[in-house]
Write an enzyme that holds these catalytic residues in place. Structure first.
Site, PDB file in Angstrom:
ATOM      1  N   HIS A  13      37.816  33.092  44.441  1.00  0.00           N
ATOM      2  CA  HIS A  13      38.963  33.866  44.111  1.00  0.00           C
ATOM      3  C   HIS A  13      39.369  34.580  45.503  1.00  0.00           C
ATOM      4  O   HIS A  13      38.506  35.350  46.212  1.00  0.00           O
ATOM      5  CB  HIS A  13      38.655  34.833  43.092  1.00  0.00           C
ATOM      6  CG  HIS A  13      38.370  34.237  41.725  1.00  0.00           C
ATOM      7  ND1 HIS A  13      37.454  34.572  40.929  1.00  0.00           N
ATOM      8  CD2 HIS A  13      39.106  33.231  41.092  1.00  0.00           C
ATOM      9  CE1 HIS A  13      37.364  33.973  39.886  1.00  0.00           C
ATOM     10  NE2 HIS A  13      38.507  32.848  40.069  1.00  0.00           N
ATOM     11  N   GLU A  25      28.482  38.590  40.632  1.00  0.00           N
ATOM     12  CA  GLU A  25      29.355  39.685  40.650  1.00  0.00           C
ATOM     13  C   GLU A  25      29.023  40.794  41.420  1.00  0.00           C
ATOM     14  O   GLU A  25      27.919  41.363  41.045  1.00  0.00           O
ATOM     15  CB  GLU A  25      30.049  39.887  39.332  1.00  0.00           C
ATOM     16  CG  GLU A  25      30.632  38.898  38.315  1.00  0.00           C
ATOM     17  CD  GLU A  25      31.828  38.246  38.888  1.00  0.00           C
ATOM     18  OE1 GLU A  25      32.522  39.106  39.632  1.00  0.00           O
ATOM     19  OE2 GLU A  25      32.421  37.486  38.130  1.00  0.00           O
ATOM     20  N   GLU A  37      38.609  38.453  46.478  1.00  0.00           N
ATOM     21  CA  GLU A  37      37.372  38.950  46.475  1.00  0.00           C
ATOM     22  C   GLU A  37      36.565  39.226  47.689  1.00  0.00           C
ATOM     23  O   GLU A  37      35.766  38.106  48.057  1.00  0.00           O
ATOM     24  CB  GLU A  37      36.343  37.990  45.319  1.00  0.00           C
ATOM     25  CG  GLU A  37      37.407  37.982  43.993  1.00  0.00           C
ATOM     26  CD  GLU A  37      36.799  37.684  42.987  1.00  0.00           C
ATOM     27  OE1 GLU A  37      37.404  37.499  41.896  1.00  0.00           O
ATOM     28  OE2 GLU A  37      35.713  37.017  43.062  1.00  0.00           O
ATOM     29  N   HIS A  73      31.238  36.585  43.858  1.00  0.00           N
ATOM     30  CA  HIS A  73      32.483  37.007  43.491  1.00  0.00           C
ATOM     31  C   HIS A  73      32.531  38.578  43.401  1.00  0.00           C
ATOM     32  O   HIS A  73      31.228  39.334  43.506  1.00  0.00           O
ATOM     33  CB  HIS A  73      32.725  36.495  42.014  1.00  0.00           C
ATOM     34  CG  HIS A  73      33.032  35.309  42.003  1.00  0.00           C
ATOM     35  ND1 HIS A  73      34.117  34.694  41.810  1.00  0.00           N
ATOM     36  CD2 HIS A  73      32.198  34.057  41.904  1.00  0.00           C
ATOM     37  CE1 HIS A  73      34.336  33.461  41.451  1.00  0.00           C
ATOM     38  NE2 HIS A  73      33.071  33.180  41.813  1.00  0.00           N
TER      39      HIS A  73
HETATM   40 ZN   LIG Z   1      35.938  35.791  41.068  1.00  0.00          ZN
END
Ligand SMILES: [Zn+2]
Length: 348
Positions: free
Chosen positions: A63, A227, A66, A163
């Protein structure tokens, strides 16, 4: 020599300047580490030592907005190129969605992390840059792992897809353990996550179109989506919050084994998916504030979302929300519901 190929040892800058394509090439560092640029944003390293036991893939920017993981990986690559960090194991670093990074967006056309395990070629959607990139990333990961096939002495395959989340989280950092089809979870992986300051782990219950599930299911890698906190623009991350994950990733690639604390289940907050809520109509809407944190739980019966006539309510004690997003295509997942669980019965 290196600087002729990668100015200022900055592979991320070189990739961002050539976001669609970069010619493949291979060269040696003074310390005999072989460097192979596969493509823009994709670089592999093979150290000269004969004791390699791990094939490690680190990915970031799947993404584009990020940024913290992108900065962590860019620094790691620069230190390897400058020979201030010496590798013990093979390493592939992937900067995922370069056009989205340039646009400071999560994606250009489509969520790249919903396109793996062949989903890039399913359905009747037109070919777009994210679909092409997902296919290319699969091929490069296969190439990287295939170079190492040695049945007498197989190497451990690892993939950490880094992420940051759109929203805040009750637990700032957490990992998603892809569905293992009934195989046991790996204690050493929980121990490494803890070294990274990640002690919340979500255990998935079904196959997925994510990069981490692809690496786990197709290549047998110990693989996680990790994350690391909330999305922020480049340069606005408080890197001190990431010091443990930065150091642990450096240790992972540069030491024979990372020293970790033995696994104790009570050190972790473990969750499993109880159900997925999919958006069925354009009328879908969430019944809580847009800044509600991941892993927030509500009393049984609380209305979570409406979707035309359908009402989605909390069904069991401790059920918590994760990844709520009303802004997805019809038929796609708009929220996951999770409940506390344990792993000790099924761990090796
Ligand atoms: Zn992500």
């Amino acid at each position: 020599m290196v600087e002729n190929v990668i100015p200022q040892y900055d592979f991320l800058a070189l990739s961002l300047a050539n976001p669609v394509q970069l010619a493949a090439q291979k060269f040696l560092l003074t310390n005999q580490t072989e460097v192979e640029i596969y493509d823009t944003g994709i670089i592999a390293f093979q150290p000269a030592n004969s004791n390699i036991t791990k094939d490690i893939v680190l990915s970031c920017g799947i993404h584009g907005n990020e940024t913290a993981p992108i900065e962590i990986c860019a620094e790691l690559v620069r230190d390897i190129l400058q020979e201030t960090l010496t590798l013990q194991h093979r390493l592939l670093v992937i900067f995922g969605n370069l056009p989205a990074m340039l646009a400071e967006k999560r994606e250009i056309t489509e969520n790249l992390n919903r396109l793996f395990s062949g989903h890039h070629s399913l359905g009747d959607a037109a070919i777009n840059p994210e679909r092409l990139r997902a296919k290319a990333i699969e091929d490069y990961v296969s190439q990287f792992y295939q170079n190492t096939v040695n049945s007498a002495n197989p190497r451990q395959r690892i993939l950490y897809d880094l992420h940051t989340a759109i929203r805040g989280s009750r637990f700032e950092k957490f990992a998603v353990y892809p569905y293992l089809h009934g195989k046991p979870w790996h204690k050493d992986q929980f121990e490494f996550l803890q070294a990274c300051d990640v002690t919340t782990v979500l255990l998935m219950h079904t196959p997925a179109s994510t990069f981490s599930y692809y690496a786990s299911n197709t290549h047998g890698a110990d693989s996680f989506t990790i994350e690391l906190g909330k999305v922020r623009p480049f340069g606005q991350n408080d890197m001190a919050r990431f010091s443990k994950v930065r150091q642990s990733l450096r240790d992972l690639v540069s030491l024979p084994e990372v020293a970790t604390k033995p696994f104790v289940e009570s050190d972790f907050a473990l969750y499993q998916v109880s159900r997925a809520i999919n958006k069925q109509t354009e009328a879908f809407s969430l019944n809580f504030a847009s800044d509600v944190e991941n892993f927030t739980s509500y009393p049984v019966g609380t209305l979570l979302a409406t979707d035309s006539e359908i009402e989605h309510r909390v069904e069991q004690e401790g059920e918590a929300i994760i990844f709520p997003n009303a802004n997805v295509a019809i038929g796609q997942r708009s929220m996951l519901m999770v409940v506390p669980t344990t792993v000790s019965q099924h761990l090796i």
